[in-house]
Write a protein that holds these residues in place. Structure first.
Motif, PDB file in Angstrom:
ATOM      1  N   ASN A   2       0.791  -1.220   0.000  1.00 29.49           N
ATOM      2  CA  ASN A   2       0.000   0.000   0.000  1.00 29.49           C
ATOM      3  C   ASN A   2       0.828   1.278   0.000  1.00 29.49           C
ATOM      4  O   ASN A   2       1.947   1.316   0.498  1.00 29.49           O
ATOM      5  N   GLN A   3       0.198   2.310  -0.529  1.00 29.00           N
ATOM      6  CA  GLN A   3       0.705   3.665  -0.375  1.00 29.00           C
ATOM      7  C   GLN A   3      -0.110   4.279   0.757  1.00 29.00           C
ATOM      8  O   GLN A   3      -1.338   4.298   0.694  1.00 29.00           O
ATOM      9  N   VAL A   4       0.578   4.773   1.788  1.00 30.63           N
ATOM     10  CA  VAL A   4      -0.073   5.221   3.016  1.00 30.63           C
ATOM     11  C   VAL A   4       0.161   6.710   3.230  1.00 30.63           C
ATOM     12  O   VAL A   4       1.302   7.175   3.237  1.00 30.63           O
ATOM     13  N   ALA A   5      -0.925   7.449   3.422  1.00 28.30           N
ATOM     14  CA  ALA A   5      -0.841   8.857   3.821  1.00 28.30           C
ATOM     15  C   ALA A   5      -0.852   8.889   5.346  1.00 28.30           C
ATOM     16  O   ALA A   5      -1.781   8.380   5.976  1.00 28.30           O
ATOM     17  N   GLU A  34       3.841   8.629   2.968  1.00 25.36           N
ATOM     18  CA  GLU A  34       4.012  10.071   2.819  1.00 25.36           C
ATOM     19  C   GLU A  34       3.512  10.741   4.088  1.00 25.36           C
ATOM     20  O   GLU A  34       2.357  10.566   4.486  1.00 25.36           O
ATOM     21  N   ASP A  48      -5.459   9.079  -3.801  1.00 29.82           N
ATOM     22  CA  ASP A  48      -4.287   8.408  -4.366  1.00 29.82           C
ATOM     23  C   ASP A  48      -3.676   7.391  -3.405  1.00 29.82           C
ATOM     24  O   ASP A  48      -2.795   6.641  -3.791  1.00 29.82           O
ATOM     25  N   TYR A  49      -4.122   7.371  -2.160  1.00 29.99           N
ATOM     26  CA  TYR A  49      -3.566   6.488  -1.135  1.00 29.99           C
ATOM     27  C   TYR A  49      -4.559   5.365  -0.827  1.00 29.99           C
ATOM     28  O   TYR A  49      -5.759   5.604  -0.741  1.00 29.99           O
ATOM     29  N   GLN A  50      -4.030   4.169  -0.605  1.00 28.89           N
ATOM     30  CA  GLN A  50      -4.891   3.041  -0.240  1.00 28.89           C
ATOM     31  C   GLN A  50      -5.262   3.058   1.244  1.00 28.89           C
ATOM     32  O   GLN A  50      -6.287   2.505   1.633  1.00 28.89           O
ATOM     33  N   TRP A  52      -5.186   5.528   4.953  1.00 29.46           N
ATOM     34  CA  TRP A  52      -4.976   6.816   5.615  1.00 29.46           C
ATOM     35  C   TRP A  52      -4.703   6.552   7.091  1.00 29.46           C
ATOM     36  O   TRP A  52      -5.431   5.823   7.755  1.00 29.46           O
TER      37      TRP A  52
END
Length: 143
Positions: A2-5, A34, A48-50, A52
């Motif tokens: 995942n991309q995580v905010a 990020e 845009d993030y999977q 949060w």
């Protein structure tokens, strides 16, 4: 992975330290992290993030920080429905009611929450607390 905010506010550096350790865990597990402060959050870009992850310490009478964090969170709360979400923060006193209230608020908004009520650490994270934050990050990367 995942991309995580990781969106956080910190007054003393305790929650900032937690956020950094969460990010370290995400990266160590092969995800992308990020770190964002409330003023950097653009609600439209959060899609845009999977995952949060929100971090805020307990303030005053066990509430979210009211000047920067709470207004930002109010702005994204309506988009929580169906979103994988995690909560974390530090506190100096009390029993964590701010995090339990925040968790319930997110659940009511339809967020898919990782752990109830989230990760809370009293004061500055020690080595064990830092590891708990990294573990949270690893879970977020794979979730």
């Amino acid at each position: 992975m995942n991309q995580v905010a990781i969106i956080y506010w910190s007054g003393t550096g305790n929650t900032e330290k937690m956020a950094q350790c969460v990010a370290d865990g995400v990266v160590a597990a092969g995800g992308k992290a990020e770190l964002l402060l409330p003023g950097q959050v653009r609600p439209a870009a959060l899609g845009d993030y999977q995952v949060w992850a929100f971090g805020c310490p307990a303030m005053g009478d066990e509430v979210l920080e009211e000047t920067e964090f709470a207004p930002m969170f109010d702005g994204v709360e309506g988009a929580l429905g169906g979103r994988k979400t995690a909560l974390f923060g530090s506190y100096g006193w009390g029993d964590g009611q701010w995090l339990r209230d925040w968790y319930q608020r997110c659940a009511a908004a339809g967020a898919v929450l990782l752990e109830e009520p989230g990760l809370m650490i009293q004061e500055t994270p020690d080595a064990e607390g830092e590891e708990a934050c990294r573990e949270l990050g690893r879970k977020l990367a794979a979730w």
